[in-house]
Scaffold this active site. Structure first.
Site, mmCIF file in Angstrom:
data_model
loop_
_atom_site.group_PDB
_atom_site.id
_atom_site.type_symbol
_atom_site.label_atom_id
_atom_site.label_comp_id
_atom_site.label_asym_id
_atom_site.label_seq_id
_atom_site.Cartn_x
_atom_site.Cartn_y
_atom_site.Cartn_z
ATOM 1 N N HIS A 60 -36.892 -39.178 -81.323
ATOM 2 C CA HIS A 60 -36.450 -39.446 -82.688
ATOM 3 C C HIS A 60 -37.661 -39.859 -83.526
ATOM 4 O O HIS A 60 -37.694 -40.937 -84.130
ATOM 5 C CB HIS A 60 -35.358 -40.513 -82.708
ATOM 6 C CG HIS A 60 -34.038 -40.009 -82.223
ATOM 7 N ND1 HIS A 60 -33.149 -39.338 -83.035
ATOM 8 C CD2 HIS A 60 -33.466 -40.045 -80.990
ATOM 9 C CE1 HIS A 60 -32.081 -38.993 -82.330
ATOM 10 N NE2 HIS A 60 -32.253 -39.403 -81.080
ATOM 11 N N ASP A 98 -26.518 -35.764 -72.473
ATOM 12 C CA ASP A 98 -26.321 -36.405 -73.781
ATOM 13 C C ASP A 98 -24.826 -36.455 -74.107
ATOM 14 O O ASP A 98 -24.409 -36.300 -75.258
ATOM 15 C CB ASP A 98 -27.092 -35.677 -74.879
ATOM 16 C CG ASP A 98 -27.333 -36.550 -76.116
ATOM 17 O OD1 ASP A 98 -27.185 -37.780 -76.020
ATOM 18 O OD2 ASP A 98 -27.656 -35.988 -77.181
ATOM 19 N N GLY A 147 -24.791 -35.669 -80.085
ATOM 20 C CA GLY A 147 -24.640 -35.559 -78.649
ATOM 21 C C GLY A 147 -24.223 -34.152 -78.263
ATOM 22 O O GLY A 147 -24.280 -33.219 -79.075
ATOM 23 N N HIS A 179 -27.949 -40.832 -85.441
ATOM 24 C CA HIS A 179 -28.081 -42.284 -85.438
ATOM 25 C C HIS A 179 -27.898 -42.818 -86.863
ATOM 26 O O HIS A 179 -28.217 -42.150 -87.849
ATOM 27 C CB HIS A 179 -29.448 -42.689 -84.891
ATOM 28 C CG HIS A 179 -29.612 -42.430 -83.434
ATOM 29 N ND1 HIS A 179 -29.947 -43.410 -82.528
ATOM 30 C CD2 HIS A 179 -29.500 -41.283 -82.706
ATOM 31 C CE1 HIS A 179 -30.030 -42.884 -81.311
ATOM 32 N NE2 HIS A 179 -29.755 -41.589 -81.406
#
Length: 373
Positions: free
Chosen positions: A189, A266, A301, A135
């Site tokens: 996260h 994912d 991912g 991210h």
């Protein structure tokens, strides 16, 4: 004409029935008695259509600020051909404008009845930058009143809404209000300690995002988010590609928490395509040897489908087939509180189905009793 599927074991969402058959009429599972044309399957297992609650993209497209109904429809169709007949298209950390755009697209997709669209998963931006993974740290921020209002409005208009947050970036009151509105609050996260994680669970968080990955680990004096998840009765997604989580860790997790863990792919834009790279927020994502990574090697991912994940957890982690199948069907359905809608093959339910071979390879997919792959 009704159709009777035979020649394969039948998994109904809970139990695996050897030597059984399944009758389908008018797009739904029907009572076993009655006339029907026979379809002979070559062994393997006939199971409910698989459900994937973390799908970032597919067919070369990401769920991002440019996503509209057409893109959501395309991503749903790509994953249906990979065995997931129901998905939560997932937006990872982005701007508020991008989040608003994806929510609007999701609401439109729900109104249009896009096949396979179960709702949305918003993975961020209310995370801990210390556990950002792939991210963009520049976009990670705490939840404010405007964010909360936007999510509460979205929950009223979407069939399901999952939101991944870190306990560090939200308040217990925000979690409670989201849960009261029907949002599946998922912890992830995060570098949180175990006690704050348990407080978030007590406030209403009911799930964890990609167990073990991008979260504080289990230690003897600080059990972290992993410890909080494994010691509670919440759900937890798991990326079972043999890369994100070692099969030994999967065995430990299943022993500690035999119920509640479900599979996610994912998946990114590369799913269902032969692309060797794509971009994520302007950054190159490389596809090499079954991995998706940023140029610095950070996992971004997974290059995974749910049938592939089933093979990994059965053959490498030793999970029993019926349990593995539940982890891709009835368990994610229960996480969404939609077990009476999807994830089962019982009389009256939609005949969304997959045929898996003896080696767990995907052989065929049906939606409403009609073959689509």
């Amino acid at each position: 004409m009704a159709v009777r599927f035979t020649g394969a074991a039948v998994f109904d969402g809970t139990h695996l029935h050897q030597g059984a058959s399944l009758r389908v009429a008018e797009g739904r599972v029907a009572e076993s008695e009655g006339p029907a044309e026979t379809v002979m399957l070559a062994g393997g297992i006939l199971a409910p259509g698989l459900l994937d609650l973390q799908v970032n993209g597919g067919g070369g497209r990401m769920i991002d600020a440019a996503a509209d109904v057409a893109r959501i429809r395309e991503v749903c169709a790509v994953h249906a051909r990979l065995g997931a007949t129901g998905i939560l298209p997932t937006l990872i950390t982005d701007t508020k404008a991008a989040t608003q755009a994806v929510i609007a697209a999701g609401i439109a997709a729900a109104r249009e009845g896009v096949p396979g669209f179960l709702g949305l998963h918003l993975e961020g931006p209310h995370l801990d930058p210390r556990r950002k993974g792939a991210h963009d740290a520049r976009l990670i921020r705490p939840m404010d009143d405007g964010d909360l209002a936007m999510l509460l409005d979205a929950a009223r208009a979407l069939p399901s809404l999952m939101v991944t947050v870190a306990p560090e970036a939200v308040t217990l009151e925000q979690i409670a209000r989201l849960r009261a509105a029907g949002v599946i609050v998922s912890l992830g996260h995060s570098d949180t300690g175990c006690k704050p994680a348990l407080a978030a669970i007590a406030a209403g968080a009911g799930c964890a995002t990609h167990l073990f990955n991008a979260m504080s680990g289990l230690q003897n004096r600080e059990p972290g988010l992993v410890g909080a998840v494994l010691s509670s009765d919440i759900f937890a997604g798991l990326i079972a590609d043999g890369i994100h989580v070692d099969p030994v860790a999967i065995r430990v997790a299943m022993a500690a928490k035999p119920e509640g863990i479900f599979l996610v792919s994912d998946a990114m834009a590369a799913a269902g395509s032969d692309a060797t790279e794509f971009t994520l927020g302007g950054r190159r994502i490389l596809r090499r040897d079954g991995r998706l990574t940023l140029e610095d090697g950070t996992l971004a991912g997974a290059d995974l489908s749910l049938p592939q994940a089933l093979k990994v957890i059965v053959t490498e982690a030793g999970v029993e087939p019926a349990t593995a199948l539940a982890m891709a069907t009835s368990r994610p359905a229960a996480c969404l509180r939609r077990e009476h809608d999807v994830g089962h093959l019982l009389p009256g339910r939609k005949a969304d189905m997959v045929h898996l071979g003896e080696d767990w390879s995907l052989q065929a997919v049906w939606r409403d009793g009609r073959r689509i792959a």
